[in-house]
Design an enzyme around this catalytic site. Structure first.
Site, PDB file in Angstrom:
ATOM      1  N   HIS A 180       0.831  -1.219   0.000  1.00  0.00           N
ATOM      2  CA  HIS A 180       0.000   0.000   0.000  1.00  0.00           C
ATOM      3  C   HIS A 180       0.861   1.264   0.000  1.00  0.00           C
ATOM      4  O   HIS A 180       0.416   2.327   0.458  1.00  0.00           O
ATOM      5  CB  HIS A 180      -0.922   0.077   1.243  1.00  0.00           C
ATOM      6  CG  HIS A 180      -1.909  -1.031   1.367  1.00  0.00           C
ATOM      7  ND1 HIS A 180      -2.167  -1.649   2.567  1.00  0.00           N
ATOM      8  CD2 HIS A 180      -2.708  -1.628   0.467  1.00  0.00           C
ATOM      9  CE1 HIS A 180      -3.087  -2.579   2.403  1.00  0.00           C
ATOM     10  NE2 HIS A 180      -3.426  -2.596   1.129  1.00  0.00           N
ATOM     11  N   LEU A 209      -6.797   1.325   6.113  1.00  0.00           N
ATOM     12  CA  LEU A 209      -7.647   0.249   6.622  1.00  0.00           C
ATOM     13  C   LEU A 209      -8.714  -0.091   5.582  1.00  0.00           C
ATOM     14  O   LEU A 209      -9.671   0.673   5.387  1.00  0.00           O
ATOM     15  CB  LEU A 209      -8.302   0.672   7.949  1.00  0.00           C
ATOM     16  CG  LEU A 209      -7.349   1.234   9.033  1.00  0.00           C
ATOM     17  CD1 LEU A 209      -8.129   1.627  10.278  1.00  0.00           C
ATOM     18  CD2 LEU A 209      -6.247   0.234   9.374  1.00  0.00           C
ATOM     19  N   GLY A 210      -8.497  -1.190   4.900  1.00  0.00           N
ATOM     20  CA  GLY A 210      -9.449  -1.647   3.886  1.00  0.00           C
ATOM     21  C   GLY A 210      -9.567  -3.145   4.006  1.00  0.00           C
ATOM     22  O   GLY A 210      -9.299  -3.709   5.068  1.00  0.00           O
ATOM     23  N   GLY A 212      -7.594  -5.186   2.767  1.00  0.00           N
ATOM     24  CA  GLY A 212      -6.224  -5.378   3.267  1.00  0.00           C
ATOM     25  C   GLY A 212      -5.867  -4.137   4.060  1.00  0.00           C
ATOM     26  O   GLY A 212      -6.233  -3.028   3.658  1.00  0.00           O
ATOM     27  N   ASP A 283     -16.630  -8.180   5.520  1.00  0.00           N
ATOM     28  CA  ASP A 283     -17.030  -6.793   5.285  1.00  0.00           C
ATOM     29  C   ASP A 283     -17.456  -6.131   6.599  1.00  0.00           C
ATOM     30  O   ASP A 283     -18.344  -6.635   7.301  1.00  0.00           O
ATOM     31  CB  ASP A 283     -18.182  -6.742   4.270  1.00  0.00           C
ATOM     32  CG  ASP A 283     -18.422  -5.340   3.759  1.00  0.00           C
ATOM     33  OD1 ASP A 283     -18.642  -4.425   4.595  1.00  0.00           O
ATOM     34  OD2 ASP A 283     -18.375  -5.138   2.539  1.00  0.00           O
ATOM     35  N   PHE A 284     -16.840  -4.975   6.898  1.00  0.00           N
ATOM     36  CA  PHE A 284     -17.088  -4.326   8.182  1.00  0.00           C
ATOM     37  C   PHE A 284     -18.522  -3.826   8.325  1.00  0.00           C
ATOM     38  O   PHE A 284     -19.018  -3.664   9.435  1.00  0.00           O
ATOM     39  CB  PHE A 284     -16.072  -3.188   8.409  1.00  0.00           C
ATOM     40  CG  PHE A 284     -14.758  -3.704   8.927  1.00  0.00           C
ATOM     41  CD1 PHE A 284     -14.054  -4.675   8.232  1.00  0.00           C
ATOM     42  CD2 PHE A 284     -14.226  -3.251  10.126  1.00  0.00           C
ATOM     43  CE1 PHE A 284     -12.854  -5.186   8.705  1.00  0.00           C
ATOM     44  CE2 PHE A 284     -13.024  -3.744  10.621  1.00  0.00           C
ATOM     45  CZ  PHE A 284     -12.341  -4.720   9.907  1.00  0.00           C
ATOM     46  N   GLU A 334     -12.002   5.344   5.885  1.00  0.00           N
ATOM     47  CA  GLU A 334     -12.778   6.505   5.443  1.00  0.00           C
ATOM     48  C   GLU A 334     -14.257   6.414   5.835  1.00  0.00           C
ATOM     49  O   GLU A 334     -14.935   7.428   5.908  1.00  0.00           O
ATOM     50  CB  GLU A 334     -12.686   6.642   3.911  1.00  0.00           C
ATOM     51  CG  GLU A 334     -11.299   7.034   3.423  1.00  0.00           C
ATOM     52  CD  GLU A 334     -11.144   6.928   1.911  1.00  0.00           C
ATOM     53  OE1 GLU A 334     -12.101   7.213   1.188  1.00  0.00           O
ATOM     54  OE2 GLU A 334     -10.045   6.535   1.466  1.00  0.00           O
ATOM     55  N   ASN A 335     -14.733   5.161   6.059  1.00  0.00           N
ATOM     56  CA  ASN A 335     -16.189   4.991   6.191  1.00  0.00           C
ATOM     57  C   ASN A 335     -16.692   4.395   7.496  1.00  0.00           C
ATOM     58  O   ASN A 335     -17.897   4.244   7.665  1.00  0.00           O
ATOM     59  CB  ASN A 335     -16.690   4.083   5.055  1.00  0.00           C
ATOM     60  CG  ASN A 335     -16.520   4.725   3.702  1.00  0.00           C
ATOM     61  OD1 ASN A 335     -17.088   5.774   3.441  1.00  0.00           O
ATOM     62  ND2 ASN A 335     -15.714   4.115   2.851  1.00  0.00           N
ATOM     63  N   GLU A 386      -4.525   6.113  -5.038  1.00  0.00           N
ATOM     64  CA  GLU A 386      -3.327   5.388  -5.460  1.00  0.00           C
ATOM     65  C   GLU A 386      -3.031   5.595  -6.944  1.00  0.00           C
ATOM     66  O   GLU A 386      -1.875   5.671  -7.348  1.00  0.00           O
ATOM     67  CB  GLU A 386      -3.495   3.902  -5.123  1.00  0.00           C
ATOM     68  CG  GLU A 386      -3.641   3.709  -3.613  1.00  0.00           C
ATOM     69  CD  GLU A 386      -3.937   2.280  -3.195  1.00  0.00           C
ATOM     70  OE1 GLU A 386      -3.006   1.492  -3.134  1.00  0.00           O
ATOM     71  OE2 GLU A 386      -5.105   1.967  -2.916  1.00  0.00           O
TER      72      GLU A 386
HETATM   73  P1  AMP Z   1     -11.009  -1.263   0.385  1.00  0.00           P
HETATM   74  O1  AMP Z   1     -10.238  -2.539   0.378  1.00  0.00           O
HETATM   75  O2  AMP Z   1     -10.194  -0.076   0.712  1.00  0.00           O
HETATM   76  O3  AMP Z   1     -11.854  -1.090  -0.855  1.00  0.00           O
HETATM   77  O4  AMP Z   1     -12.044  -1.394   1.600  1.00  0.00           O
HETATM   78  C1  AMP Z   1     -13.127  -2.264   1.529  1.00  0.00           C
HETATM   79  C2  AMP Z   1     -13.754  -2.445   2.898  1.00  0.00           C
HETATM   80  O5  AMP Z   1     -14.175  -1.184   3.472  1.00  0.00           O
HETATM   81  C3  AMP Z   1     -15.016  -3.264   2.822  1.00  0.00           C
HETATM   82  O6  AMP Z   1     -14.738  -4.624   2.915  1.00  0.00           O
HETATM   83  C4  AMP Z   1     -15.796  -2.788   4.014  1.00  0.00           C
HETATM   84  O7  AMP Z   1     -15.444  -3.605   5.110  1.00  0.00           O
HETATM   85  C5  AMP Z   1     -15.309  -1.391   4.333  1.00  0.00           C
HETATM   86  N1  AMP Z   1     -16.352  -0.372   4.185  1.00  0.00           N
HETATM   87  C6  AMP Z   1     -17.096   0.115   5.179  1.00  0.00           C
HETATM   88  N2  AMP Z   1     -17.943   1.048   4.730  1.00  0.00           N
HETATM   89  C7  AMP Z   1     -17.766   1.153   3.419  1.00  0.00           C
HETATM   90  C8  AMP Z   1     -18.354   1.953   2.386  1.00  0.00           C
HETATM   91  N3  AMP Z   1     -19.325   2.832   2.636  1.00  0.00           N
HETATM   92  N4  AMP Z   1     -17.920   1.785   1.125  1.00  0.00           N
HETATM   93  C9  AMP Z   1     -16.928   0.904   0.855  1.00  0.00           C
HETATM   94  N5  AMP Z   1     -16.324   0.143   1.793  1.00  0.00           N
HETATM   95  C10 AMP Z   1     -16.730   0.247   3.057  1.00  0.00           C
END
Ligand code: AMP
Length: 398
Positions: A180, A209-210, A212, A283-284, A334-335, A386
């Site tokens: 990252h 924090l995603g 990954g 998924d959070f 972010e979310n 990115e």
């Molecule tokens: P990323 O890998 O950065 O795309 O992050 C994906 C993860 O962000 C998902 O698996 C969710 O757990 C979390 N997430 C929580 N709220 C949101 C949202 N509104 N939009 C996208 N991802 C979210």
């Protein structure tokens, strides 16, 4: 100059065309199911969207279709392929073979293919396939490799080494590389800009924090440590990855479950993390819904994630000898307010105090300051970008 950013997966190819004068995204999209039945390109440009359902047996056909879409009626943003000044390719692993963004030459291609595939067997071969496809279709256009681990190359030896036989590190290149990097680089620079300070004057912990997740210590604009390791399996527990685990526990688990070495690594990458702890989801959003319904294991998964992330913030404040700013970014950063609150809770002794109301505000895509009045440490939410870093690095290289 216009730069095409390409992020190739084994059966996918995402792209953005960025105008470097304005840093505006002119067009973007992605091919899915390359080499599989039902391949499709979803492309956006000129405020319009078009879906191409076309057979894409390989990445060469995919990139040809992308170049067609960039010039097509309705969504086209260029007249000729010659308007694309260069292509920046995202590459996950560099090993010690590439220290920074690198222009592709036959020698570079050879090193990428012969040396780095075993470091990221799922990702690097896909990137090389995408690169070769672009080189065939656009033989005169310069190509650059931008590595996820590039920003972490400034880590000192004491931070990136594992406590193994030094000769084995030298022989096999087994050490921490991190990931990252483009995101950590982008958000730490944006934080300095937002705070109106020089990057050299700041000690920042960036929390990407995603699905990954990785946390980095950025001291004076340079990465001095990061939570991911030899591969992205290390650090905090993630969507489906275990994060750090005692190597002996891995051997014990493999024996008990009757798993081969590769299957054990697949297990740790795909079946663990918050998905494994909760038994519900990676998924959070699902975990938070589970907590609302009283699911104790969803709560445990979230508690573990907040606790482990907080420990990295504390460790990196100690490593840097201070802390000026914490940045949260990526899907969760972010979310998901509850995660940010969990991470910051109890860090008052470091001078961290967040405004809980500001923390709850909806993500509007802008930079948000969560710091409470009097907080010594600034706490920011910064949307990551990115692709823009890949485009900037490619342009700088030229
Ligand atoms: P990323 O890998 O950065 O795309 O992050 C994906 C993860 O962000 C998902 O698996 C969710 O757990 C979390 N997430 C929580 N709220 C949101 C949202 N509104 N939009 C996208 N991802 C979210």
């Amino acid at each position: 100059m216009k730069i095409l950013v390409v992020n190739a997966g084994s059966s996918s190819l995402k792209y953005q065309l960025i105008d470097m004068e304005t840093e505006k995204v002119l067009a973007k999209g992605g091919c899915e199911r390359i080499g599989i039945d039902g391949s499709v390109l979803k492309a956006k440009g000129n405020g319009n969207e078009k879906v191409y359902e076309k057979d894409m047996p390989n990445h060469k056909v995919a990139i040809e279709l992308v170049l067609h879409a960039l010039r097509d009626d309705g969504i086209g943003v260029i007249k000729s392929m010659d308007e694309i000044g260069a292509v920046g390719h995202r590459v996950v692993a560099s090993g010690e073979y590439f220290k920074k963004t690198t222009l592709v030459t036959p020698e570079v291609l050879k090193t990428l293919e012969e040396k780095t595939f075993e470091l990221a067997p799922l990702h690097n071969p896909a990137a090389a396939t995408g690169l070769r496809a672009c080189m065939e279709v656009m033989p005169k256009t310069p190509m650059a490799l931008v590595f996820d681990s590039g920003f972490h190359q400034t880590m000192p030896e004491k931070a990136y080494l594992y406590g193994i036989d030094y000769d084995d590190y030298k022989t096999y290149g087994v050490r921490k590389y991190g990931a990252h990097g483009t995101s950590h680089k982008f958000v730490s620079a944006e934080a300095a800009k937002y705070l109106g300070k020089k990057p050299e004057s700041l000690k920042i912990v960036t929390c990407h924090l995603g699905n990954g997740s990785s946390i980095s210590a950025v001291d004076g604009g340079k990465c001095i440590d990061t939570s991911m390791g030899f591969t992205p399996l290390a650090g905090v527990l993630m969507g489906t990855r275990s994060g750090d685990i005692d190597a002996s526990a891995v051997e014990f688990l493999a024996r008990k479950k009757g798993l081969s070495h590769p299957d054990t690594v697949t297990y740790l990458n795909k079946k663990c993390g918050v998905a494994g702890i909760s038994g519900v989801s990676s998924d959070f959003r699902d975990l938070e819904a589970g907590v609302k319904e009283g699911n104790e294991r969803c709560k445990l998964a979230l508690d573990m994630f907040g606790y482990q992330t907080k420990k990295f913030v504390g460790a990196y404040a100690a490593a840097m000898g201070g802390l000026d700013c914490i940045v949260f970014t990526a899907g969760i950063g972010e979310n998901t307010p509850s995660v940010r609150a969990d991470v910051c809770e109890g860090l008052e002794f470091l001078g961290v105090k967040i405004d809980l109301k500001a923390n709850e505000a909806k993500n509007d895509g802008s930079i948000r300051d969560l710091s409470a009045k009097g907080s010594k440490v600034k706490v920011l939410v910064i949307p990551t970008n990115e692709e823009l870093v890949i485009a900037r690095e490619t342009a700088e290289l030229l």
